[in-house]
Scaffold this motif. Structure first.
Motif, PDB file in Angstrom:
ATOM      1  N   ALA A 100       0.845  -1.199   0.000  1.00  0.00           N
ATOM      2  CA  ALA A 100       0.000   0.000   0.000  1.00  0.00           C
ATOM      3  C   ALA A 100       0.877   1.246   0.000  1.00  0.00           C
ATOM      4  O   ALA A 100       2.054   1.191   0.358  1.00  0.00           O
ATOM      5  N   TYR A 101       0.259   2.355  -0.400  1.00  0.00           N
ATOM      6  CA  TYR A 101       0.947   3.650  -0.455  1.00  0.00           C
ATOM      7  C   TYR A 101      -0.052   4.707  -0.003  1.00  0.00           C
ATOM      8  O   TYR A 101      -1.122   4.835  -0.600  1.00  0.00           O
ATOM      9  N   PHE A 102       0.296   5.430   1.049  1.00  0.00           N
ATOM     10  CA  PHE A 102      -0.564   6.495   1.566  1.00  0.00           C
ATOM     11  C   PHE A 102       0.163   7.829   1.471  1.00  0.00           C
ATOM     12  O   PHE A 102       1.245   7.976   2.037  1.00  0.00           O
ATOM     13  N   ILE A 112      -4.765   1.882   9.580  1.00  0.00           N
ATOM     14  CA  ILE A 112      -5.041   0.792  10.527  1.00  0.00           C
ATOM     15  C   ILE A 112      -5.789  -0.340   9.816  1.00  0.00           C
ATOM     16  O   ILE A 112      -5.446  -1.514   9.966  1.00  0.00           O
ATOM     17  N   LYS A 113      -6.799   0.017   9.044  1.00  0.00           N
ATOM     18  CA  LYS A 113      -7.574  -0.982   8.314  1.00  0.00           C
ATOM     19  C   LYS A 113      -6.675  -1.782   7.364  1.00  0.00           C
ATOM     20  O   LYS A 113      -6.763  -3.012   7.297  1.00  0.00           O
ATOM     21  N   THR A 114      -5.790  -1.086   6.675  1.00  0.00           N
ATOM     22  CA  THR A 114      -4.881  -1.746   5.737  1.00  0.00           C
ATOM     23  C   THR A 114      -3.893  -2.646   6.474  1.00  0.00           C
ATOM     24  O   THR A 114      -3.637  -3.769   6.056  1.00  0.00           O
ATOM     25  N   VAL A 115      -3.348  -2.151   7.585  1.00  0.00           N
ATOM     26  CA  VAL A 115      -2.421  -2.955   8.397  1.00  0.00           C
ATOM     27  C   VAL A 115      -3.109  -4.240   8.844  1.00  0.00           C
ATOM     28  O   VAL A 115      -2.566  -5.341   8.713  1.00  0.00           O
ATOM     29  N   LYS A 116      -4.325  -4.123   9.354  1.00  0.00           N
ATOM     30  CA  LYS A 116      -5.064  -5.292   9.827  1.00  0.00           C
ATOM     31  C   LYS A 116      -5.277  -6.301   8.699  1.00  0.00           C
ATOM     32  O   LYS A 116      -5.161  -7.512   8.892  1.00  0.00           O
ATOM     33  N   THR A 117      -5.601  -5.802   7.513  1.00  0.00           N
ATOM     34  CA  THR A 117      -5.809  -6.680   6.375  1.00  0.00           C
ATOM     35  C   THR A 117      -4.530  -7.417   5.994  1.00  0.00           C
ATOM     36  O   THR A 117      -4.555  -8.610   5.706  1.00  0.00           O
ATOM     37  N   ILE A 118      -3.426  -6.723   6.026  1.00  0.00           N
ATOM     38  CA  ILE A 118      -2.147  -7.301   5.590  1.00  0.00           C
ATOM     39  C   ILE A 118      -1.597  -8.308   6.584  1.00  0.00           C
ATOM     40  O   ILE A 118      -1.117  -9.372   6.190  1.00  0.00           O
TER      41      ILE A 118
END
Length: 120
Positions: A100-102, A112-118
């Motif tokens: 991901a890239y923010f 946080i949502k992306t971290v949890k998914t990964i």
């Protein structure tokens, strides 16, 4: 407990991310430079790396490329959070396989949502 390595040279930002991710139950390690992170990853393997792109001597993209050469780091996911929003950097991150890239400023809830998914 999943381990996250934060690589960021801005004190306020790295501290905010540390607090938020720690509250979510992650074990967080902070590094202020790509060089420090490289040394850390030679002896330890995080479950995820969240990194800035523009930092001191070595940038995050170069660090990502070099970490892929470490046997323990070949499949560790990377998330980039950066004020650098030029297309070349975004494309380079994607080419290297960033999860991901923010762009800064970023939505903490989305990170946080992306971290949890990964890392789940």
């Amino acid at each position: 407990m999943k381990r996250i390595l934060l690589v960021e040279d801005e004190s306020d930002l790295i501290n905010i991310l540390d607090v938020v991710l720690s509250e979510e139950g992650y074990q967080v390690t902070q590094m202020r430079s790509a060089e420090e992170a490289m040394q850390f990853c030679e002896v330890s393997t995080p479950d995820l790396i969240v990194s800035d792109i523009k930092m001191g001597k070595m940038d995050g993209l170069t660090m990502f490329e070099q970490m892929r050469n470490l046997p323990n780091m070949k499949k560790i996911p990377f998330i980039f959070i950066s004020a650098t929003s030029d297309i070349a950097s975004i494309n380079k991150a994607k080419e290297l396989g960033a999860a991901a890239y923010f762009p800064k400023p970023f939505d903490v809830d989305e990170v946080i949502k992306t971290v949890k998914t990964i890392v789940s």
